[in-house]
Every structure is written in structure tokens, then in C-alpha cells.
Design a protein around this motif. Sequence first.
Motif, PDB file in Angstrom:
ATOM      1  N   GLU A   1       0.844  -1.192   0.000  1.00  9.52           N
ATOM      2  CA  GLU A   1       0.000   0.000   0.000  1.00  9.52           C
ATOM      3  C   GLU A   1       0.882   1.246   0.000  1.00  9.52           C
ATOM      4  O   GLU A   1       1.779   1.383   0.830  1.00  9.52           O
ATOM      5  N   LYS A   2       0.607   2.159  -0.939  1.00  8.45           N
ATOM      6  CA  LYS A   2       1.438   3.349  -1.094  1.00  8.45           C
ATOM      7  C   LYS A   2       0.716   4.596  -0.588  1.00  8.45           C
ATOM      8  O   LYS A   2      -0.472   4.787  -0.852  1.00  8.45           O
ATOM      9  N   PHE A   3       1.481   5.413   0.113  1.00  3.06           N
ATOM     10  CA  PHE A   3       1.023   6.724   0.553  1.00  3.06           C
ATOM     11  C   PHE A   3       1.963   7.768  -0.040  1.00  3.06           C
ATOM     12  O   PHE A   3       2.916   7.442  -0.747  1.00  3.06           O
ATOM     13  N   THR A   4       1.700   9.036   0.244  1.00  2.66           N
ATOM     14  CA  THR A   4       2.617  10.099  -0.160  1.00  2.66           C
ATOM     15  C   THR A   4       2.485  11.242   0.844  1.00  2.66           C
ATOM     16  O   THR A   4       1.434  11.410   1.475  1.00  2.66           O
ATOM     17  N   ILE A   5       3.569  12.000   0.999  1.00  4.17           N
ATOM     18  CA  ILE A   5       3.526  13.187   1.853  1.00  4.17           C
ATOM     19  C   ILE A   5       3.208  14.381   0.962  1.00  4.17           C
ATOM     20  O   ILE A   5       3.933  14.663   0.000  1.00  4.17           O
ATOM     21  N   LEU A   6       2.113  15.059   1.276  1.00  8.58           N
ATOM     22  CA  LEU A   6       1.706  16.262   0.551  1.00  8.58           C
ATOM     23  C   LEU A   6       2.263  17.487   1.277  1.00  8.58           C
ATOM     24  O   LEU A   6       2.000  17.686   2.467  1.00  8.58           O
ATOM     25  N   PHE A   7       3.038  18.292   0.560  1.00  9.71           N
ATOM     26  CA  PHE A   7       3.529  19.560   1.104  1.00  9.71           C
ATOM     27  C   PHE A   7       2.772  20.677   0.405  1.00  9.71           C
ATOM     28  O   PHE A   7       2.693  20.701  -0.833  1.00  9.71           O
ATOM     29  N   GLU A   8       2.227  21.594   1.176  1.00 12.77           N
ATOM     30  CA  GLU A   8       1.457  22.686   0.573  1.00 12.77           C
ATOM     31  C   GLU A   8       1.733  24.000   1.288  1.00 12.77           C
ATOM     32  O   GLU A   8       2.055  24.030   2.484  1.00 12.77           O
ATOM     33  N   SER A   9       1.603  25.096   0.517  1.00 15.52           N
ATOM     34  CA  SER A   9       1.858  26.421   1.064  1.00 15.52           C
ATOM     35  C   SER A   9       1.086  27.455   0.252  1.00 15.52           C
ATOM     36  O   SER A   9       0.512  27.135  -0.798  1.00 15.52           O
ATOM     37  N   GLN A  10       1.094  28.673   0.758  1.00 19.29           N
ATOM     38  CA  GLN A  10       0.450  29.788   0.055  1.00 19.29           C
ATOM     39  C   GLN A  10       1.328  31.016   0.229  1.00 19.29           C
ATOM     40  O   GLN A  10       1.827  31.264   1.322  1.00 19.29           O
ATOM     41  N   PHE A  11       1.534  31.772  -0.843  1.00 16.04           N
ATOM     42  CA  PHE A  11       2.304  33.007  -0.727  1.00 16.04           C
ATOM     43  C   PHE A  11       1.916  33.948  -1.855  1.00 16.04           C
ATOM     44  O   PHE A  11       1.299  33.541  -2.845  1.00 16.04           O
ATOM     45  N   SER A  12       2.276  35.198  -1.669  1.00 13.74           N
ATOM     46  CA  SER A  12       1.932  36.220  -2.665  1.00 13.74           C
ATOM     47  C   SER A  12       3.198  36.727  -3.338  1.00 13.74           C
ATOM     48  O   SER A  12       4.297  36.632  -2.794  1.00 13.74           O
TER      49      SER A  12
ATOM     50  N   GLY B   1       3.800  42.245  -4.127  1.00 14.55           N
ATOM     51  CA  GLY B   1       2.930  43.042  -3.254  1.00 14.55           C
ATOM     52  C   GLY B   1       1.489  42.611  -3.327  1.00 14.55           C
ATOM     53  O   GLY B   1       0.591  43.434  -3.513  1.00 14.55           O
ATOM     54  N   ASN B   2       1.269  41.310  -3.202  1.00 13.04           N
ATOM     55  CA  ASN B   2      -0.073  40.705  -3.209  1.00 13.04           C
ATOM     56  C   ASN B   2      -0.789  40.831  -4.560  1.00 13.04           C
ATOM     57  O   ASN B   2      -2.003  40.657  -4.643  1.00 13.04           O
ATOM     58  N   GLU B   3      -0.021  41.146  -5.636  1.00 13.42           N
ATOM     59  CA  GLU B   3      -0.632  41.171  -6.968  1.00 13.42           C
ATOM     60  C   GLU B   3      -1.157  39.795  -7.349  1.00 13.42           C
ATOM     61  O   GLU B   3      -2.238  39.652  -7.908  1.00 13.42           O
ATOM     62  N   LEU B   4      -0.330  38.778  -7.046  1.00 12.91           N
ATOM     63  CA  LEU B   4      -0.702  37.405  -7.353  1.00 12.91           C
ATOM     64  C   LEU B   4      -0.542  36.560  -6.092  1.00 12.91           C
ATOM     65  O   LEU B   4       0.468  36.665  -5.396  1.00 12.91           O
ATOM     66  N   VAL B   5      -1.512  35.723  -5.826  1.00 10.68           N
ATOM     67  CA  VAL B   5      -1.451  34.818  -4.673  1.00 10.68           C
ATOM     68  C   VAL B   5      -1.462  33.389  -5.209  1.00 10.68           C
ATOM     69  O   VAL B   5      -2.311  33.027  -6.029  1.00 10.68           O
ATOM     70  N   PHE B   6      -0.488  32.591  -4.755  1.00 12.08           N
ATOM     71  CA  PHE B   6      -0.331  31.229  -5.258  1.00 12.08           C
ATOM     72  C   PHE B   6      -0.587  30.206  -4.157  1.00 12.08           C
ATOM     73  O   PHE B   6      -0.099  30.350  -3.036  1.00 12.08           O
ATOM     74  N   GLN B   7      -1.366  29.190  -4.516  1.00 13.00           N
ATOM     75  CA  GLN B   7      -1.511  27.994  -3.680  1.00 13.00           C
ATOM     76  C   GLN B   7      -0.629  26.927  -4.319  1.00 13.00           C
ATOM     77  O   GLN B   7      -0.877  26.537  -5.460  1.00 13.00           O
ATOM     78  N   VAL B   8       0.422  26.492  -3.624  1.00 11.13           N
ATOM     79  CA  VAL B   8       1.350  25.530  -4.215  1.00 11.13           C
ATOM     80  C   VAL B   8       1.304  24.207  -3.444  1.00 11.13           C
ATOM     81  O   VAL B   8       1.149  24.188  -2.218  1.00 11.13           O
ATOM     82  N   LYS B   9       1.416  23.115  -4.187  1.00 10.95           N
ATOM     83  CA  LYS B   9       1.385  21.770  -3.593  1.00 10.95           C
ATOM     84  C   LYS B   9       2.383  20.892  -4.327  1.00 10.95           C
ATOM     85  O   LYS B   9       2.590  21.051  -5.533  1.00 10.95           O
ATOM     86  N   THR B  10       2.984  19.989  -3.610  1.00  8.08           N
ATOM     87  CA  THR B  10       3.852  19.004  -4.245  1.00  8.08           C
ATOM     88  C   THR B  10       3.791  17.698  -3.459  1.00  8.08           C
ATOM     89  O   THR B  10       3.620  17.710  -2.235  1.00  8.08           O
ATOM     90  N   LEU B  11       3.891  16.584  -4.178  1.00  8.09           N
ATOM     91  CA  LEU B  11       3.789  15.257  -3.578  1.00  8.09           C
ATOM     92  C   LEU B  11       5.160  14.600  -3.514  1.00  8.09           C
ATOM     93  O   LEU B  11       5.951  14.687  -4.453  1.00  8.09           O
ATOM     94  N   SER B  12       5.420  13.917  -2.408  1.00 14.50           N
ATOM     95  CA  SER B  12       6.666  13.165  -2.289  1.00 14.50           C
ATOM     96  C   SER B  12       6.602  11.914  -3.156  1.00 14.50           C
ATOM     97  O   SER B  12       5.547  11.546  -3.686  1.00 14.50           O
ATOM     98  N   LEU B  13       7.737  11.258  -3.300  1.00 13.67           N
ATOM     99  CA  LEU B  13       7.750   9.930  -3.902  1.00 13.67           C
ATOM    100  C   LEU B  13       6.885   9.003  -3.052  1.00 13.67           C
ATOM    101  O   LEU B  13       6.654   9.287  -1.865  1.00 13.67           O
ATOM    102  N   PRO B  14       6.390   7.904  -3.606  1.00  8.89           N
ATOM    103  CA  PRO B  14       5.536   7.007  -2.821  1.00  8.89           C
ATOM    104  C   PRO B  14       6.226   6.548  -1.540  1.00  8.89           C
ATOM    105  O   PRO B  14       7.434   6.306  -1.510  1.00  8.89           O
TER     106      PRO B  14
END
Length: 784
Positions: free
Chosen positions: A438-449, A452-465
Motif C-alpha cells: 500500500e502506497k502513501f505520499t507526503i503532501l507539502f502545501e503552502s500559500q504566498f503572494s 505586493g499581493n498582486e498574485l497569490v499562489f496555492q502551491v502543492k507538491t507530492l513526495s515519492l511514494p
Amino acid sequence: MAVWIQAQQLQGEALHQMQSLYGQHFPIEVRHYLAQWLEGQLWDTIDLENPQEEFKAKRLLDSLIQELQNKAEHQVGEDGFLLKIKLGHYAGQLKSTYDRCPLELVRCIKHILYTEQRLVREATNSSSPVGGMLDSMSQKYQQINQAFEELRLLTQDTENDLRKLQHNQEYFIIQYQESLRIQAQLTSLATLPPADRQLREPTLLSKRATVETWLTREANTLQKYRLDLAEKHQKSLQLMRKQQTIILDDELIQWKRRQQLAGNGGPPEGGLDILQSWCEKLAETIWQNRQQIRRAEHLRQQLPIPGPIEELLNDLNSTVTDIISALVTSTFIIEKQPPQVLKTQTKFAATVRLLVGGKLNVHMNPPQVKATIISEQQAKALLKNENTRNDSSGEILNNNCVMEYHQTTGTLSAHFRNMSLKRIKRSDRRGAESVTEEKFTILFESQFSVGGNELVFQVKTLSLPVVVIVHGSQDNNATATVLWDNAFAEPGRVPFLVPDKVLWPQLCEALNMKYKAEVQSNRGLSEENLVFLAQKAFSSSSINPDDYRNMTMTWSQFNRESLPGRNFTFWQWFDGVMELTKKHLKPHWNDGAILGFVNKQQAQDMLMSKPNGTFLLRFSDSEIGGITIAWVAENPNKAGERMVWNLMPYTTKDFSIRSLADRISDLNHLLFLYPDRPKDEVFSKYYTPLLSKPVDGYVKPQIKQVVPEFTTANPDPTTNPTYMDHGASPAVSHPQNYGMYPPMSDSMLDADGDFDLDDTMDVARHVEELLRRPMESQWSGQQS
């Protein structure tokens, strides 16, 4: 100092890259005058993620400053005077910069030395047999750099055009105001007497006509400028998107693939410095173009002129935002993966990094990163943008971390140092699938602008299984799942699909990579070794490698179904061999003393043509993690007949009592390592020295191994050894008579000529009992 000497010979882009490593944070003069000292320090022994290592780093900083001061003091003459002042200044500068953060100095110097070594290696290898590959890599890098130069020129051109447009528009507005002033004057003529009006009106009408003609013509010119600028921006964005595809979809994906293979023992994935420099150049160029497009939009709003430009600018703005969004979200990566076999209640670490964080000033408001463990199904839903309602499949302690900016290296990263998986929630398993599949993954997520808050990004990345275990006994099956996934995963797959069967040569490549990494040896698996493994895997007797090239092995054959006649799988046997070799046999494997991958019949065929006393070492077929000694000697029960004997396999437990080299030394009937090397020539450097004197009033007993049927008639009477016996199981043949050993009784063999385990265990227990007795009972003259 060798690296610095070679680094000074670099040319072109490599020289430029080397020079860019230095600055106020670490002057190149310090590198030059302290080259030998810098290259002689053990920078790699300091763990940058461990705050307790700060003391070591502080000592290195103090030593560096002392070396600089010493170098300064020894400068003489007119030139020496200036250098003395400069080196003294650098000593003070480095102390003030790094005194409160000495680990940053270590990070900086490691980065410099690593990059120099890489640049020198790349330059040196360009003339080696692998030069063709490096040449193609250099060509690719050159193409990327040429594209960046083209983008720079295009961006500079559009900047000039934008300024020209702005200047022309400002002049147009002035003339437009002039036309309004003329119109106002004409309107005011109505209040004048007819004579005055007739006198002034023709002039004003002429001026108005001239200005309006100019305004009409200039409005068309401005519109053309705007359209031309928009077309140039379109061209720039197309080139940016192409460049971004090469960097993100080719180079970064290849780096991630190397990172995955490194999990199987492949070569290190390499640093991210070049990739980061490319991504930062991209980010800078995209942002400049985005700002230009926004300024063009502002000019359009300031002076609306009917035409298609409004729609064009909207499309450009949307495109450039998409490009920078793709760049930011794709460059949020896992630099250091969490362990892929993850045990609950055990501390683990990981590092995430944003490759464009420095250029986009994300660190001005440091974002926080959160880590969550999710299942394979949840990962699939996440990539489909389905609402997972913040589901997780377990609880991770210490799973929040703030990204830190390291000015010396220009990296923005978050180091999770003390995570621990408190609990795991498993899903329903399919068919024969076990928990270690059975495989899982670690999800890393963050938010930043950005901007000067012109653009706001929700970023996510998955680890290897990740395979989660709760006990060490599950480790080897979990490792099999990880090995298969790392070796055969395809880029862009649906999490975490892998083929159910693969070609045997593909599996051989993965096994060889893993074996070399685990055993830490340059001696990998030979073609003969791989044929042996194929025979075991496919229950075949063919010795022709070509017979296996088109054969496939399924996951079930690899680690679900037991080998014929055994209670373990192919992988479990192979993993046992790796563990045994890694823990106890590494030097002997590296020396070529262990043939290992030889079956009993092959061993007999090889030994029967050799003199008595010739032996070889082979891995046990019947036991996980076992190795046995096979040797040729006289048959004690039948004069004139020779036979091959196989000693009961040794395991890790045996070698924790006495090493392989010492056991071979104990067995005097073993004379030559196959084919004809005297055993002492091969193993003597690994023998344990004998203790001749009592220690603290005690005489230390010795454990020695004998095979009763082959003990010598003249043992050393001074050693008084305690014996631990191993019996042998014979393989009989009728070759020529060498007559080296007389027939002896066979007390350790049963009626069928097989080794009697119960008798041997009785002997072992007797030895343990002897070792537990008080010393007085064995040495009456010795006082405790």
C-alpha cells in the motif's frame, strides 16, 4: 589546492559561473590565498540541519580568520602592504558576517567547493570517452543560454518600444489639449463683435484643422505602435513558454527522475544550482514582460483608441499570468525526500524548496509549509482537482515549517527536521495486496503572494511514494514495493501506477543498482551473477544470457509468490544476500573473494577439477541471508574417492560471534580460494589478532570453529580453545586421488550423509554453558 588550480583554467561560461560564486559574502581573494587550507577541511562532516553542529562551524570560522590573519602578517614589500590591509579587512568582514551564524559559512563554502568541482569535472570530461554525452549536454545548455539572450534582447526591445509609445502618447495628449484650447477659443468668438470674429476665426479654424489632421494621423500611429508592441510581446511569451517547457518539462523532470532512481541506489541527482539559475532568469524575464504589459494596458486606459488592442492586451495579460503561475507552482519541489519506507513513531526529515523564491521576493513575507500524509486514492483525487475536503490518512507531528532564505546561496527552503508519523489510516486492500504494497505520499502545501499581493499562489507538491510499516520485520517487503515503483514509474503517471510486469534486463538493471548501493561497492552483479538470478527467478537451467533477454517478470513472481520448494520470495532471498554482504562481507565481496551467486551443482563442477583443500564461498539457496563454504577433499568413508563438502550456511548471527575471515582461518583443511589463491594471501589482513596477555587479571577465552571430520592432529597446545562445530553435507564424485586427508569418523552426519542440526545445537549450547561458568572452575590458579 588541486581544485583551485584547475578552476583557474576554466573558460567561457564555466569561468563566468565560477566567478559568480564569489562576492562580499566570500571574496575570491580569500579562496585564492587560502586554497590549500580550504580544500583540506572536512566541510562535509558538518550537518547543516543540526543546530548542535554550530560549535564545529564556529571553530572552522575562527580557524579561517586566524589563517587569514597569519597570511596577512607574512606579506612584505610594497605590494605585500596593500595585500596585508586587504586580507585583514576580509578577516574582519567574514567575522562580522558569520560570527552569529557560522553554519551559513559552512553552507557557503560547501556550495562553492561543490560547484567548482562540478565545473572542473565537466570541463575535464569533455575530452573523455563520455565526452560525446557531455558535449550534447553542453550544446543543450548553450541553446538554453542562447534562448535567454534572445529573450533579454526582446525584452529590452519591447522596453524601448514601450518608452517610445509612452513619449508619443504624452505628446499626443498635449496636442489633444491644444485642440481643446483652440475649440474653446472658437466657441468664445461668439461673444465678440462680428468684425473681430471675422478677423480671428479663419486663423483658429486653420489651426484646428491642422491639429485635428495631426491627431487623426498620430492616433493611427499610436494604434500601430500598440499593435506592434503587442505582437512583440506575443513573440516573447511564445519563446518564454518554449524555454519554460524545456526547463520544467525536460530538465526538472529529469532531475526528479534521477532523484527517484537515487532512492534505488542510483547516482546522486545532482545539485539544483543550474536549474535554479535558469528558473530565476525565467521568473525575472516573465515578470519584466508582465510589468510591461500592465504598463501598456495603463496607457490604453489613459488614452482609449477604438480597435482590437484591448482584447489583445487582455489575452497577453492572461497568458503571462498563466506562464508565471506554471513556473511558481512547478518550482515548488522536494529537495530532500522523506524516507520511502516510513516507520510509525520514528523521527524523519524532509526539505522543500522554491527555486524562484529569491527573485520574486517571496522571502520578504516567509510562507509556512504544511506536511500531510495522504493515500494513493487521495493523491489521484488531488491531481484531478477534486475536493478532498482536507482529508488525510494519518497524523504527522511537527508538520509545519516556515521557509527560510539563505542569502549566501540564494535558496528559499523549509527544513522539516523532526517529523514523526503518529498514526496511519489504511484503506481497504485489493485482492492479494499486503500492507507493505500500500502506497502513501507526503503532501507539502503552502500559500504566498508575489509582487505586493498582486498574485497569490496555492502551491502543492507530492513526495515519492511512501510505504508505512509498524515493525522492522516489514522492512524488506516494503523495500521491494519502493524498488519496483522507483525503477519502473513513468513520468506524468496517475499516482502511483506501475507496470505489473517488466522485461528481465530492466529488472537486472534495478537489482544491480540497488546491490551496488547497499553493499557500497563498485563491484556490481556480473553477467554470470545475473544468469544465476534468472535461473532462480524462472526455475530455469539455461546458462545462456540471451535466453532471458525477452522474458518478463511479474510483481507476483518478484515478491508475492514463494520460490518453488521454498517459503520465501525471489526478492526476500536477494535482499537477504544484500543485508548479509553489507553487514559482514563487504570487504571480501570487494576483493572478489566471494563468488556468491553459484548453486551447489556449479560449485561441485568447479571444485572437482581443483586440488584438495580448494574452496569457494557461495550464497545459500535454501536460507535467507546465508553463505556457505564448499570445498573439495577426500571421502573419509571411501578411500581413493574425492567429494565436495558444503558447510552449513553462516548467517548474520554467526558472524556477530566470529567473522568470516577468522572462521576460514580456523579451518586448516581450507588451503586455496578458488581457483588457486592461498587463503592467507586473501584473508590474513582481516584476521583478528590473538590476545597473548591477560587483561585485568583475566584470561579471555577464544571461540574457534572446527569441523570434527577435518580437525588437524597438531593443534596449538597453548591456546586451549573452546570449539564451536559446524558439520558438512557431502556431494560425492569419483575423481582422481590426491590423498591429502585420511578417512575419519563421521559423528556429525546422519545416516543419509546430511548435516545433523540437533547435534550441532547441542555443541553450541555446551559452548555457551562453558563461557558462562566462573573463571575459577576453568583456571584454578587465577584469583578473581
